[in-house]
Write a protein that holds these residues in place. Structure first.
Motif, short mmCIF file in Angstrom:
data_model
loop_
_atom_site.label_atom_id
_atom_site.label_comp_id
_atom_site.label_asym_id
_atom_site.label_seq_id
_atom_site.Cartn_x
_atom_site.Cartn_y
_atom_site.Cartn_z
N UNK A 431 93.76 107.32 -7.12
CA UNK A 431 93.50 106.31 -6.25
C UNK A 431 93.38 104.93 -6.49
N UNK A 432 93.92 103.95 -5.69
CA UNK A 432 93.78 102.65 -5.97
C UNK A 432 92.78 102.23 -4.66
N UNK A 433 91.71 101.35 -5.05
CA UNK A 433 90.97 100.74 -4.01
C UNK A 433 90.84 99.26 -3.95
N UNK A 434 91.09 98.67 -2.79
CA UNK A 434 91.31 97.15 -2.84
C UNK A 434 90.07 96.65 -2.10
N UNK A 435 89.34 95.48 -2.99
CA UNK A 435 88.52 94.72 -2.32
C UNK A 435 88.50 93.25 -2.71
N UNK A 436 89.03 92.51 -2.06
CA UNK A 436 89.22 91.14 -2.45
C UNK A 436 88.07 90.28 -2.69
N UNK A 437 86.97 90.70 -3.30
CA UNK A 437 85.91 89.92 -3.64
C UNK A 437 85.32 90.54 -5.14
N UNK A 438 85.22 89.61 -6.06
CA UNK A 438 84.61 90.31 -7.13
C UNK A 438 83.18 89.98 -6.98
N UNK A 439 82.19 90.42 -8.20
CA UNK A 439 80.91 90.40 -8.12
C UNK A 439 80.18 91.61 -7.62
N UNK A 440 79.08 91.50 -7.22
CA UNK A 440 78.18 92.63 -6.71
C UNK A 440 77.89 92.49 -5.32
N UNK A 441 76.85 91.26 -5.04
CA UNK A 441 77.00 90.87 -3.77
C UNK A 441 77.39 89.43 -3.40
#
Ligand code: ADP
Ligand code: ZN
Ligand code: ZN
Length: 739
Positions: A431-441
């Protein structure tokens, strides 16, 4: 070479920068003045008739004893580090010149190797040695490490021994002084070349063959071909055939990739095919490596160069073909420092200089390139099926709002996505999941008073990173420890807003405790081999789920990935830029394209609040043309490229008030001559970076106006502006074709 100089001239004029800036970007530092650079006294120099400073005289005097000095020598003579001004002045006066063999000097790179004195190779002679070393534990360490290494390999470098044994250089030196080790030097190539020139055999499919023929026929009538081939249609294999033919004709080939580090898979594929004739060039290489490649391009050893954008500066002699892979990628544009060039566009000009052919390839071409193709400026070749007849993935959008209402969200995941992940893992697929923000919050915010910690240097909120336990600025690198108590009101109610890859990783590992999860973003790949390791572990199926920023959308080719999840598509769509929709389409379609590339159809789940957004619908239905047509209509209506040309002028100053006056005057002066083409000054999205306040003036020039005229007006006004005393300290950055 002549062509290089012409390219520099063009870049200077087109991107409105100094020749020095182009040179700094173009030349590996090793070819500029390095400490080993040798200067030579000119024999016929009339130095009796010239006047010199004291320091210059010291250097001239030194030439009496030896005809050649290195920059290091000069430094020692003068007892100071900065010697370039003095060297430059002597160069200007025509008194010295730089030795020709300086470049040659970089070729054999000498490295120290160690060997054991033959005497000690005899077991019997080793025993007394151990007793001697017993009282020197560090040396014993080094010695044992050497013995261990020597069982695995023939030659051992000093460096390697130091790393292996944890002994210091002093211990090593002692062993050499005691004549236990002998040191010898040996030239090595610093480039990690793949020497097995195994030729991979493959045949093009009928569709690939048809595309290849169309490209070659296209080259008969046009210099530029745009290859629009869907993801996994096998564009790389077509490039390989084109490259092969160009080499057969005695030509050199430049293959541009957006980010070389992310495309090792393609590099390996091409390298396996062409073996030693291939050079790889990018900014992660050190000086010596770059100089070595430079020379091998110049002397023709390298027939093909794979490189990131700076490879356009290499000294090609017989360039016949350029390939620009993933031509839509924004990383082809250099933002800072100047020259702020677009490597794809520069490559088109470079091809023109060499009368070479150029192919731009993408599954999601940039609106600009597609427009040029439709307008007949480029030849358009389309490839609409995946290699091996695999279907494009099944795509589906899930409304986050609906799922929330039905209380079906688990953390950031819709029930659908969780079901699909479960199924995929059960099938032993990836599986590849994409979230275009790094860091935690994304930000921390005080629930009591609304206070949110900001960067001290920039006008942006700090991002919370859990791994480091710190708040980071993504603009200037500033960081500070996180807060538990609000510094403004003392409240302990600190909330976290927004989420990045770190958080997704953590939440996911709670839901799937058994799954092996890895993260691919700028933070997880800071170490030298971090990126390679993450990618190869995923490729070798040592990890099940890969979570990442847009890094996961770029050219990766894994055969076992059948599910792609987009955690939140809204952040892309809401970005305030006229290219936001185009880029959202490109990113989503590219990340979706990582699924089911070999023999099994993949699945894509896009989670979004704006689940009926036209871009998402177009991605799901693979309607590139429709996206293009609508984008183009909007660009036309609101006067954006490709119907206009943009120039951004950023004016920066440490003093806010001076900047206001300065930018106002600048815009007014410009407007007097260019009229309503000039917009601003405006406040950019981030209005202060690294303690500089920023105002932006924009020139939007329609296609009927001569851009040369606009640029010459701008140049004049900048000069005028820079000569005004009150604005000293203001800094102007010009960005032509901003991206
Ligand atoms: P694209 O660059 O268009 O996304 P790739 O070139 O990565 O597509 O091709 C997709 C996959 O199909 C790759 O794994 C590649 O090795 C394989 N492939 C493509 N063309 C051929 C061919 N002619 N023979 C064998 N394998 C091929
Ligand atoms: Zn507070
Ligand atoms: Zn900052």
């Amino acid at each position: 070479t002549e062509a290089q100089l012409q390219l520099w001239d063009w870049m200077t004029a087109y991107y409105m920068c100094n020749e020095g800036e182009v040179m700094a970007a173009a030349l590996p530092t090793g070819l500029k003045l390095a400490s080993e650079t040798i200067i030579v006294l000119k024999e016929d120099a009339a130095y009796n008739e010239m006047r010199f400073t004291d320091k210059e005289q010291i250097i001239i005097a030194a030439f009496k004893n030896r005809p050649r000095l290195t920059i290091d020598d000069v430094s020692a003579l003068l007892g100071q580090k900065t010697v370039y001004p003095i060297i430059n002045s002597l160069l200007d006066k025509g008194l010295i010149y730089i030795a020709e063999e300086v470049i040659e000097k970089y070729k054999p790179l000498l490295k120290s190797f160690l060997s054991l004195q033959p005497f000690y190779k005899d077991e019997a002679n080793l025993k007394p040695l151990f007793t001697v070393l017993e009282r020197a534990p560090k040396q014993m360490d080094a010695f044992l490490a050497f013995l261990k290494l020597s069982r695995q390999q023939e030659v051992i470098s000093k460096q390697q021994l130091l790393e292996e044994s944890n002994c210091g250089a002093a211990a090593l030196k002692a062993l050499i002084d005691k004549e236990i080790f002998k040191v010898y030097k040996k030239p090595v190539s610093r480039l990690n070349e793949n020497s097995d020139d195994l030729i991979a055999n493959f045949e093009l499919s009928p569709a690939q063959l048809a595309a290849l023929t169309q490209i070659e026929n296209g080259f008969d009538v046009k210099d530029v071909v745009l290859l629009h081939g869907i993801t996994a249609s096998g564009k790389t294999q077509i490039y390989i055939k084109l490259i092969e033919r160009a080499i057969e004709k005695g030509g050199q080939v430049l293959f541009l990739l957006p980010e070389i580090a992310l495309t090792t898979q393609i590099v390996e594929r091409i390298q396996r095919y062409f073996g030693d004739a291939i050079g790889v060039y990018h900014s992660k290489f050190n000086n010596n490596e770059r100089v070595e490649i430079w020379n091998k391009v110049l002397n023709g050893t390298y027939r093909v160069v794979l490189g990131a954008r700076s490879a356009v500066f290499l000294p090609f002699k017989e360039l016949k073909l350029i390939v620009v892979d993933e031509e839509h990628e924004s990383s082809y544009k250099q933002h800072d420092p100047a020259p702020r060039y677009q490597a794809r566009d520069t490559a088109v000009y470079l091809a023109h200089l060499h009368t070479a052919k150029i192919v731009l390839g993408s599954a999601t071409p940039s609106v600009e390139s597609y427009f040029n193709a439709k307008a007949g400026k480029y030849e358009l070749v389309t490839l609409n099926e995946r290699y091996g007849g695999v279907e494009l993935p099944l795509q589906e959008v899930i409304s986050i709002a609906e799922e929330t209402k039905k209380k079906k969200m688990v953390s950031y995941f819709t029930s659908k996505l969780i079901d699909e992940i479960t199924l995929t893992l059960e099938n032993k697929e990836q599986v590849i999941l994409f979230q275009n923000r790094r860091g935690y919050a994304t930000i921390l915010i005080c629930a009591t008073c609304g206070y949110a910690p900001k960067c001290v240097n920039c006008d942006v909120s700090l991002t919370y990173h859990k791994t480091s336990g710190k708040l980071h600025c993504h603009y200037c690198g500033y960081h500070q420890s996180s807060i538990n108590i609000c510094p403004a009101c003392g409240s302990v109610h600190i909330e976290q807003k927004g989420f990045g890859t770190e958080r997704v990783e953590e939440e996911l590992s709670l839901i799937f405790p058994e799954a092996r999860i890895a993260r691919l973003d700028v933070d997880s790949t800071r170490t030298k081999n971090g990126l390679q390791q993450i990618i190869s572990e995923f490729q070798n199926k040592k990890t099940d789920i890969l979570i990442g920023t847009q890094m996961v959308a770029k050219g990766l080719d894994f055969d076992n990935v059948t599910l792609i999840g987009v955690i939140n598509a809204d952040t892309l769509l809401n970005y305030p830029d006229f290219r936001a929709f185009e880029r959202s389409y490109q990113l989503l379609a590219q990340v979706a394209g990582r699924a089911g590339r070999r023999d099994k159809q993949g699945k894509v789940i896009i989670q979004a609040y704006a689940d009926d957004h036209r871009i998402i619908t177009q991605v799901i239905d693979n309607k590139y043309q429709e996206m293009y047509a609508e984008e183009l209509a909007e660009r036309k209506q609101f006067n954006y490229p490709p119907f206009t040309r943009l120039i951004f002028i950023n004016i920066r100053h440490k003093d806010h008030d001076v900047l206001n006056v300065a930018s106002q005057q600048f815009a007014t002066a410009l407007r007097m001559q260019l009229g309503k083409r000039v917009l601003g000054p405006e406040q950019p999205l981030v209005s202060r970076i690294r303690n500089y306040y920023i105002k932006q003036v924009i020139i939007k020039s329609d296609k009927d106006t001569s851009i040369q005229k606009v640029k010459s007006v701008l140049r004049e006004i900048i000069l005028q502006f820079q000569s005004e005393k009150e604005f000293r300290g203001a800094n102007i950055q010009v960005d032509v074709d901003p991206y």
